[in-house]
Design a protein around this motif. Structure first.
Motif, short mmCIF file in Angstrom:
data_model
loop_
_atom_site.label_atom_id
_atom_site.label_comp_id
_atom_site.label_asym_id
_atom_site.label_seq_id
_atom_site.Cartn_x
_atom_site.Cartn_y
_atom_site.Cartn_z
N ASP A 28 0.83 -1.21 0.00
CA ASP A 28 0.00 0.00 0.00
C ASP A 28 0.87 1.26 0.00
OD1 ASP A 28 -2.39 -1.34 -0.09
OD2 ASP A 28 -2.69 -1.34 2.08
N VAL A 29 2.03 1.20 0.67
CA VAL A 29 2.95 2.34 0.68
C VAL A 29 3.48 2.58 -0.73
CG1 VAL A 29 5.21 3.14 1.48
CG2 VAL A 29 3.60 2.14 3.10
N LEU A 30 3.78 1.51 -1.48
CA LEU A 30 4.23 1.65 -2.86
C LEU A 30 3.16 2.35 -3.70
CD1 LEU A 30 6.40 -0.43 -1.93
CD2 LEU A 30 6.17 -1.48 -4.19
N ARG A 31 1.91 1.92 -3.55
CA ARG A 31 0.81 2.48 -4.33
C ARG A 31 0.60 3.96 -3.97
NH1 ARG A 31 -3.88 0.49 -2.98
NH2 ARG A 31 -4.89 0.61 -5.01
N ASP A 32 0.62 4.25 -2.67
CA ASP A 32 0.42 5.64 -2.23
C ASP A 32 1.56 6.54 -2.70
OD1 ASP A 32 -1.88 4.80 -0.98
OD2 ASP A 32 -1.01 4.74 1.04
N SER A 33 2.78 6.01 -2.68
CA SER A 33 3.95 6.80 -3.11
C SER A 33 3.86 7.13 -4.59
CB SER A 33 5.24 6.04 -2.82
OG SER A 33 5.41 5.80 -1.43
N ALA A 34 3.42 6.17 -5.39
CA ALA A 34 3.29 6.40 -6.84
C ALA A 34 2.26 7.48 -7.13
CB ALA A 34 2.91 5.09 -7.54
N VAL A 35 1.11 7.42 -6.46
CA VAL A 35 0.04 8.40 -6.68
C VAL A 35 0.49 9.79 -6.22
CG1 VAL A 35 -2.26 9.10 -5.93
CG2 VAL A 35 -1.84 6.74 -6.64
N ALA A 36 1.10 9.86 -5.03
CA ALA A 36 1.53 11.15 -4.48
C ALA A 36 2.56 11.81 -5.39
CB ALA A 36 2.09 10.97 -3.08
N TRP A 37 3.49 11.01 -5.93
CA TRP A 37 4.53 11.58 -6.81
C TRP A 37 3.91 12.13 -8.09
CZ3 TRP A 37 6.47 11.09 -11.68
CH2 TRP A 37 7.72 11.66 -11.92
N SER A 80 -0.75 9.91 -19.76
CA SER A 80 -1.96 9.41 -20.40
C SER A 80 -2.88 8.82 -19.34
CB SER A 80 -1.60 8.36 -21.46
OG SER A 80 -0.91 7.28 -20.86
N SER A 81 -3.92 8.12 -19.79
CA SER A 81 -4.89 7.59 -18.84
C SER A 81 -4.34 6.42 -18.03
CB SER A 81 -6.16 7.16 -19.58
OG SER A 81 -5.85 6.20 -20.57
N ARG A 82 -3.28 5.79 -18.49
CA ARG A 82 -2.62 4.72 -17.72
C ARG A 82 -1.12 4.98 -17.71
NH1 ARG A 82 -5.81 0.85 -15.93
NH2 ARG A 82 -4.01 -0.34 -15.26
N VAL A 83 -0.54 4.94 -16.53
CA VAL A 83 0.88 5.27 -16.35
C VAL A 83 1.54 4.16 -15.53
CG1 VAL A 83 2.52 6.98 -15.53
CG2 VAL A 83 0.27 7.71 -16.31
N SER A 84 2.74 3.77 -15.94
CA SER A 84 3.52 2.82 -15.16
C SER A 84 4.57 3.60 -14.37
CB SER A 84 4.20 1.80 -16.09
OG SER A 84 4.96 0.87 -15.34
N VAL A 85 4.42 3.63 -13.06
CA VAL A 85 5.32 4.39 -12.19
C VAL A 85 6.36 3.44 -11.59
CG1 VAL A 85 5.47 5.88 -10.16
CG2 VAL A 85 3.45 6.00 -11.65
N VAL A 86 7.62 3.84 -11.66
CA VAL A 86 8.71 3.02 -11.13
C VAL A 86 9.01 3.45 -9.69
CG1 VAL A 86 11.14 2.39 -11.36
CG2 VAL A 86 9.71 2.63 -13.40
N VAL A 87 8.95 2.49 -8.77
CA VAL A 87 9.31 2.74 -7.37
C VAL A 87 10.55 1.92 -7.06
CG1 VAL A 87 8.54 2.65 -4.98
CG2 VAL A 87 6.88 3.09 -6.80
N PRO A 92 21.31 -0.51 -0.21
CA PRO A 92 22.09 -1.66 -0.71
C PRO A 92 21.22 -2.91 -0.77
CG PRO A 92 23.35 -0.42 0.91
CD PRO A 92 21.97 0.16 0.92
N GLY A 93 21.31 -3.61 -1.91
CA GLY A 93 20.49 -4.80 -2.09
C GLY A 93 19.03 -4.47 -2.32
N GLY A 94 18.76 -3.22 -2.73
CA GLY A 94 17.38 -2.76 -2.91
C GLY A 94 16.68 -3.41 -4.09
N TRP A 95 15.48 -2.99 -4.34
CA TRP A 95 14.63 -3.60 -5.35
C TRP A 95 13.94 -2.50 -6.17
CZ3 TRP A 95 10.38 -1.16 -3.90
CH2 TRP A 95 10.16 -0.92 -2.54
N THR A 96 13.34 -2.90 -7.28
CA THR A 96 12.58 -1.99 -8.13
C THR A 96 11.25 -2.63 -8.47
OG1 THR A 96 14.58 -1.01 -9.12
CG2 THR A 96 12.53 -0.77 -10.35
N ALA A 97 10.18 -1.85 -8.36
CA ALA A 97 8.84 -2.36 -8.67
C ALA A 97 8.12 -1.35 -9.55
CB ALA A 97 8.04 -2.61 -7.39
N ARG A 98 7.19 -1.84 -10.36
CA ARG A 98 6.38 -0.97 -11.21
C ARG A 98 4.94 -0.97 -10.71
NH1 ARG A 98 8.37 0.96 -15.99
NH2 ARG A 98 10.47 0.27 -16.53
N VAL A 99 4.39 0.23 -10.58
CA VAL A 99 3.03 0.39 -10.07
C VAL A 99 2.15 0.97 -11.18
CG1 VAL A 99 1.57 1.46 -8.32
CG2 VAL A 99 3.93 0.80 -7.75
#
Length: 232
Positions: A28-37, A80-87, A92-99
Motif C-alpha cells: 500500500d505504501v508503494l501504491r500511495d507513493s506512486a500516486v503522491a509523486w 496518459s490515462s494509464r501510467v507505469s510508475v517506477v518505485v 544496498p540490495g534494494g529492489w525496483t517495482a512498477r506500479v
C-alpha cells in the motif's frame, strides 16, 4: 526425565511456532507513493489530477526499504490515462517495482453550446466551460475564448463538441521550423530553453519540439506566438 521433557517441548515449539519473518515492504505504501509523486510532479497547470493505483500482486514480497523510496516515470512521454510508475529502493540490495496507475487530468475546457457552421466565429454564447479529462483528449483542447479570438471554424460542429485547435481556421501561433521558447516545470521549478517547432498550431495545440541544445524531441502545448509549454 526433565531433559526429555524439555527436548520434547522444544521440538513441539519448532514445529508449531514459525520463525519471525523479516520485515516486508507494505504494498500500500508503494501504491500511495506512486500516486503522491504523480500528483506533485506531473499535474498540468490549471488541472486537477485524480489518480488511482491498481492493486499489486499479493504474492509480491519485498524487503522493507531502509531508505526513502525513489519514485519516477521514465522518459518524457505525456501523462496518459494509464501510467507505469517506477518505485525503487535505493538501499544496498534494494529492489525496483512498477506500479500501474489510472489517471484522469480534469480541467475546464470549452464545449459548443449549439450547432455551428463552417466559417462561424466564436463568441461567449457559442461555448461553455465543462470539466473534462484532458489526458484522454488526443487532439488537444481550448481552455479560454482568448485562444480563439478572431478565429473562424474550419468545419461544422455539433452541440456538445469539445473544441480543439484543429477545428479552427486561420491563425497559427507556431509554424514548422520556428524557433520557440520552451517552458517546463521540473519539481516545481520553471525552466526555460530554446527549441525548434516540429509541428504547427495555435494556442492549445499539441506539437513536437526539439530542444536546441540536447536535440531531444519533446511533446508540448502551444501557449502563444513563438512559445510552448513542455508536457510533463
Amino acid at each position: 526425565m526433565i531433559y526429555r521433557f524439555a527436548t520434547t517441548a522444544l521440538v513441539a515449539c519448532l514445529a508449531a511456532c514459525p520463525l519471525a519473518a523479516a520485515a516486508s515492504q507494505s504494498l500500500d505504501v508503494l501504491r500511495d507513493s506512486a500516486v503522491a509523486w504523480l500528483k506533485q510532479n506531473r499535474t498540468l497547470p490549471g488541472a486537477r489530477m485524480v489518480a488511482e493505483a491498481d492493486p499489486l500482486d499479493s504474492r509480491l514480497r519485498l524487503a522493507d526499504c531502509a531508505a526513502p523510496l525513489d519514485v519516477s516515470v521514465p522518459g518524457n512521454r505525456p501523462i496518459s490515462s494509464r501510467v507505469s510508475v517506477v518505485v525503487h529502493c535505493p538501499a544496498p540490495g534494494g529492489w525496483t517495482a512498477r506500479v500501474p496507475v489510472k489517471v484522469r487530468m480534469l480541467m475546464d475546457v470549452l464545449v459548443t453550446t449549439r450547432p455551428l457552421a463552417r466559417g462561424d466565429g466564436l463568441g461567449a454564447g457559442d461555448v461553455r466551460a465543462e470539466e473534462r479529462d484532458v489526458a484522454s483528449l488526443a487532439y488537444g483542447y481550448v481552455a479560454s475564448l482568448d485562444q480563439v479570438s478572431g478565429r473562424a471554424l474550419a468545419r461544422p460542429l455539433n452541440a456538445g463538441t469539445v473544441l480543439t485547435p484543429g477545428m479552427l481556421a486561420g491563425r497559427q501561433a507556431v509554424r514548422v521550423g520556428d524557433a520557440v521558447s520552451m517552458e517546463a516545470s521540473v519539481d516545481g521549478v520553471v525552466i526555460h530553453a530554446d527549441g525548434v517547432a516540429m509541428g504547427a498550431g495555435d494556442a492549445g495545440a499539441r506539437v513536437k519540439v526539439r530542444n536546441a541544445s540536447s536535440g531531444k524531441i519533446l511533446d508540448a502545448v502551444v501557449s502563444g506566438p513563438g512559445s510552448v509549454a513542455v508536457l510533463p
